[in-house]
Design an enzyme around this catalytic site. Structure first.
Site, PDB file in Angstrom:
ATOM      1  N   HIS A  96       0.784  -1.228   0.000  1.00  0.00           N
ATOM      2  CA  HIS A  96       0.000   0.000   0.000  1.00  0.00           C
ATOM      3  C   HIS A  96       0.817   1.280   0.000  1.00  0.00           C
ATOM      4  O   HIS A  96       0.321   2.340  -0.396  1.00  0.00           O
ATOM      5  CB  HIS A  96      -0.929   0.012   1.214  1.00  0.00           C
ATOM      6  N   TYR A 129     -14.100   5.962   9.389  1.00  0.00           N
ATOM      7  CA  TYR A 129     -13.128   6.451   8.406  1.00  0.00           C
ATOM      8  C   TYR A 129     -13.611   6.062   7.018  1.00  0.00           C
ATOM      9  O   TYR A 129     -13.879   4.897   6.751  1.00  0.00           O
ATOM     10  CB  TYR A 129     -11.768   5.816   8.698  1.00  0.00           C
TER      11      TYR A 129
END
Length: 940
Positions: A634, A754
């Protein structure tokens, strides 16, 4: 009396528990010797080897030393004598020599071998059977390996050093090279070809840098301006006398010799004037475009109700932008992300905390926020302003460093994410055929990225976004460190191979031929099949610990850094690490198909804990039944960038005829000619007792974490965004509110949520957080749970909550979010030594519900409508990630069509309050209840 060969063999294998085996396989050609691989489970070879070093050197290359030859003959069967630290020796058998291709216990007739090697040296000068002679070694059961002077007995002739095992393993795993690499007369041609390729590569880089530097102006403008100036000076048209007079004065002012011809003076003057005009035009257009792209009014308008101001702005942007840009052309014209006002950020933060805190907690947060705003806050804010003036992005570099690279937890589940291929459609059930086509498509788009031929993505076909993340999608590795990791990216001239994994065995596979062409799908299919056959045959010859080396990459980063420093910084292990690090990506050839889609997601996310090389930017996994998927690191880029690449590969299989009726790949056109290429080679590791213990511990660690993951992938096919639009609510807002309703029904409370949003409208933009648990959403949820309000009132509350969420999402895209600003303030405070209890408490609040909508349809081309019935099964369910909090959920979702929504829900089984399947059931029930507020027909 045992022979000399028997004495050597007996002494080398005298340790208890030593085992060896020979795996022999059929070669592709008559001149390719069988593969020899011997595995010994002992670690006493150093002392054993040293006792016989002089003896071996005396008897095994005495004759070759006298022959002074540099190459072996092209013998049908030549076995390389390889002395491992904990391996037995293998024996060359030359044509006509003593045959040792039966079993390890057979005596070695060193006299016959000496004569055989001597004859090989003679044959190398005279040729055998009318063929040119070369030294052939083997790295796989399928492909011969031609060795150069480095591996003659004179070179490696049993020089016993501490690196002997590395040398021996290198000898076994030497890649195949072409004859011209053996010091033949073709070396000049190879030299010229290398420099030709280098010149061509540098030319394209220089051309692209010029095009990107002058965009949106074109170098054609320079030529037109110069030609027009010459025309005015030479012909002096009456309609442009004023301009001509100005040009004449400029030419007369040039410091040229008095005898300079008039036409030459006009040409030189025109070139200078046009160059100045060109530079001025370029800078004006660049800064004008940056000013235009800073306008954000279009974002807050309805797509169907665009204002006149926005229409005029859009036309101006298109006019100033000019011709079609290349991949990175727009980077200079993108605005820099602004620093939001401190007061605005703190106000939004407090609003987001209202549904999450008690009245006393909220008062305390309000007090701390006011104190922060009146004391240290403005000082930190000024420093952010200063950074935003000179840095491309005031927060992205810190985000990558402190959130990703300084994270010390394992990458498996915690950081890497996965992506699935098609939902209920597989173009072929042949694993190697699917692998060949997908790999070829990804290499194709990689080449477009390298050459900057991939067009940048445009929002509403007008507004460019940042494409900087595409540069590191491939040939990138995250190197572990004790305190911080490091991202290494390799240029295409260094990264020219992929690494293929099969049953724990690693293979290096070159992906380009001598003409720098990508290997065709037919060649890739054949090579993948060769690798599968070789791995299946030699799996049992390799210890379980050596087949589990990849498990080390799943350890916490400090532990992996320590192990890598101790065991992988020298010898053959270092060479292998370099090969993997420089690889374009990893290809994982699995031997078991998933039971269902959730099982498929788990395999792609973490596999069995010993398969995925987590440090690599990309692992592509292929199942035996033709299914496939990704595992992506990532830190180097966010999911939309890799999703664009994956969407391209999947779409090409739908719109193009890629497979024959029998499932094999479609062969390349007749006009295509594949040049010579290097075959694959197997990577062999040096596994000591200490390293074996670390590997076994890593396997147990990974498997424990894998067993703790609870992943549920569901297809909500009762309705999709087509029905949601009837409520006049954004589909994303609708799903986020449904998540709040589901979590409240599940746990009886609200949690900090989130949702990721992209900030790629700005230079080097990455992500921002949308705090989707708003006061308006909480009001709607409470009203739904109580059931006291009529549908009309509930629908109003739903639309109000949806509008608030949509505004927050747009603010986040516009650089006016909350959390990246607070994060940057926190970093500055730590750097200056300021203690801020307010920032500490806000930063450390857990994200119990971490969500993300996955992008789709990023390809700007004429592709079929995915909403049509034949193509719905071909859509991708997207991908997912592990939970951010051990006591929460990770939820990703994709709305690929008008008729369905895919959800990926993850949690930890060790948490008694979470259950992915139960949460998914509650979520689907919540979505059904919300639909009844505006869509009265009975749910099917």
């Amino acid at each position: 009396m045992p022979s000399a060969g028997e004495r050597i063999r007996r002494d080398l294998l005298r340790e208890d528990g030593c085992r060896d085996s020979i795996a022999t396989s059929n070669s592709r050609t008559a001149d390719c010797p069988p593969y020899v691989d011997r595995k010994v489970n002992c670690n006493s070879a150093v002392n054993t080897h040293s006792a016989h070093s002089s003896y071996v050197k005396e008897h095994f290359y005495r004759d070759t030393e006298s022959s002074k030859c540099n190459k072996y003959a092209n013998s049908n069967f030549i076995y390389r004598i390889t002395l491992f630290k904990n391996k037995v020796l293998s024996v060359y058998n030359s044509r006509g020599g003593y045959n040792t291709n039966s079993e390890v216990g057979r005596d070695v007739n060193e006299e016959a071998i000496s004569k055989s090697v001597e004859r090989s040296c003679v044959d190398s000068r005279e040729g055998v059977g009318g063929h040119r002679s070369t030294c052939v070694g083997v790295t796989s059961s399928r492909s011969p390996v031609v060795c150069g002077d480095r591996y003659t007995p004179e070179y490696w002739g049993w020089c016993y050093t501490q690196d002997i095992m590395a040398e021996a393993r290198s000898a076994v795993a030497t890649p195949r090279v072409q004859e011209k690499d053996l010091g033949t007369t073709d070396s000049l041609v190879d030299f010229l070809k290398f420099y030709r390729q280098m010149i061509v590569r540098n030319y394209f880089r220089f051309r692209n840098s010029i095009r990107n530097g002058v965009w949106p102006t074109s170098t054609n403008n320079l030529g037109v301006a110069c030609a027009f100036s010459v025309y005015l000076l030479e012909y002096e048209p009456a309609s442009a006398q004023a301009i001509t007079a100005y040009l004449k004065r400029a030419v007369q002012g040039l410091p040229l010799p008095s005898k300079t011809p008039r036409w030459l003076a006009n040409l030189i003057g025109s070139m200078g004037i046009s160059f100045i005009f060109f530079i001025t035009l370029m800078k004006v257009r660049q800064y004008l475009l940056r000013i235009l792209l800073a306008y954000r009014g279009w974002m807050y308008e309805n797509v169907r109700e665009v204002s006149l101001k926005t229409k005029l702005w859009s036309l101006t942007v298109k006019f100033v932008s000019g011709y079609q840009p290349s991949l990175y052309s727009c980077q200079r014209s993108l605005p820099r992300m602004p620093v939001p006002p401190l007061e605005e950020t703190l106000g939004k933060l407090l609003d987001s905390l209202k549904p999450l805190c008690s009245e006393e907690e909220f008062k305390e947060y309000t007090k701390q926020a006011n104190e922060f705003e009146s004391t240290v806050g403005p000082r930190l804010q000024r420093l952010l302003y200063l950074k935003s003036w000179w840095a491309p992005n005031y927060v992205s570099d810190w985000w990558e460093k402190y959130v990703y690279l300084m994270s010390r937890c394992s990458l498996l589940i915690n950081s890497n994410y996965y992506a699935l291929d098609n939902y209920r459609w597989t173009p072929t059930n042949r694993q190697v055929s699917r692998a060949a086509n997908v790999v070829y498509s990804i290499l194709n788009i990689k080449r477009k990225i390298d050459r900057e031929e991939l067009p940048p993505l445009l929002l509403r076909n007008t507004i460019p976004i940042c494409m900087a993340q595409y540069e590191r999608l491939f040939s990138t590795v995250r190197v572990p460190g004790e305190e911080i990791d490091e991202l290494l990216h390799f240029e295409s001239c260094e990264s020219r191979n992929i690494v293929v994994w099969r049953k724990g065995l690693f293979y290096q596979l070159s992906i380009y031929d001598d003409k720098n062409q990508i290997l065709s799908v037919s060649v890739l299919e054949r090579l993948f099949q060769d690798i599968l056959d070789d791995a299946d045959k030699h799996k049992e010859c390799v210890s379980e610990s050596e087949r589990s080396v990849a498990a080390l990459t799943g350890l916490p980063r400090p532990e992996w850094a320590r192990i890598q420093k101790e065991f992988f910084t020298s010898g053959i292990n270092k060479d292998n690490m370099d090969v993997i690090n420089k690889a374009v990506f990893m290809v994982i050839m699995l031997d078991k198909s998933p039971e269902n889609i959730s099982d498929k997601g788990k395999i792609l996310l973490h596999a069995d804990g010993r398969t995925l090389w987590c440090d690599k930017s990309l692992n592509i996994s292929f199942f035996p039944d033709g299914q496939c998927g990704l595992n992506v690191e990532h830190s180097m880029a966010d999911a939309p960038a890799m999703g664009h690449v994956w969407e391209y590969a999947m779409t090409m299989e739908v719109i193009e005829k890629r497979y024959l009726d029998n499932g094999q790949v479609m062969p390349p056109p007749k006009s295509f000619k594949q040049s010579n290429f290097t075959s694959h080679r197997r990577i062999i590791w040096d596994i000591t007792d200490a390293l074996e213990k670390e590997i076994n511990r890593a396997v147990l660690f990974n498997q424990k974490n894998n067993d703790d993951l609870d992943l549920e992938i569901r297809n909500h096919d009762k309705y999709g965004k087509g029905v949601i639009k009837k409520a006049r609510v954004s589909p994303d807002a609708f799903i986020q509110i449904a998540l709040q309703l589901a979590y409240y029904r599940h746990s009886g409370r609200f949690c900090q949520t989130y949702e990721a949003s992209a900030t790629r409208l700005y230079q080097s933009g990455r992500t921002e957080t949308v705090r989707s648990c708003t006061e308006e959403a909480a009001t709607f949820v409470r009203a739904m749970v109580s059931g006291r309000l009529p549908k009309e009132e509930l629908l109003k509350l739903l639309r109000l909550a949806g509008n608030i969420h949509q505004k927050l999402y747009r603010d986040a895209m516009n650089g006016r979010g909350i959390d990246r600003h607070l994060f940057a303030l926190y970093i500055v405070s730590k750097g200056l030594g300021y203690e801020s209890p307010f920032l500490e408490s806000i930063i450390r609040r857990p994200w119990t519900l971490s969500t993300s909508q996955q992008p789709q349809q990023q390809i700007q081309a004429n592709i079929p409508d995915i909403n049509l019935e034949p193509f719905r099964a071909m859509c991708s369910p997207g991908g997912g990630f592990g939970p951010v909090s051990d006591e929460g959920y990770g939820v990703s979702y994709m709305l690929p069509t008008e008729y369905n929504i895919f959800f990926h829900v993850s949690s930890k089984k060790s948490c008694p309050t979470t259950d992915s399947r139960k949460f998914s059931d509650i979520l689907f029930k919540s979505m059904d209840d919300m639909r009844l507020l505006f869509d009265t027909p009975q749910l099917e």
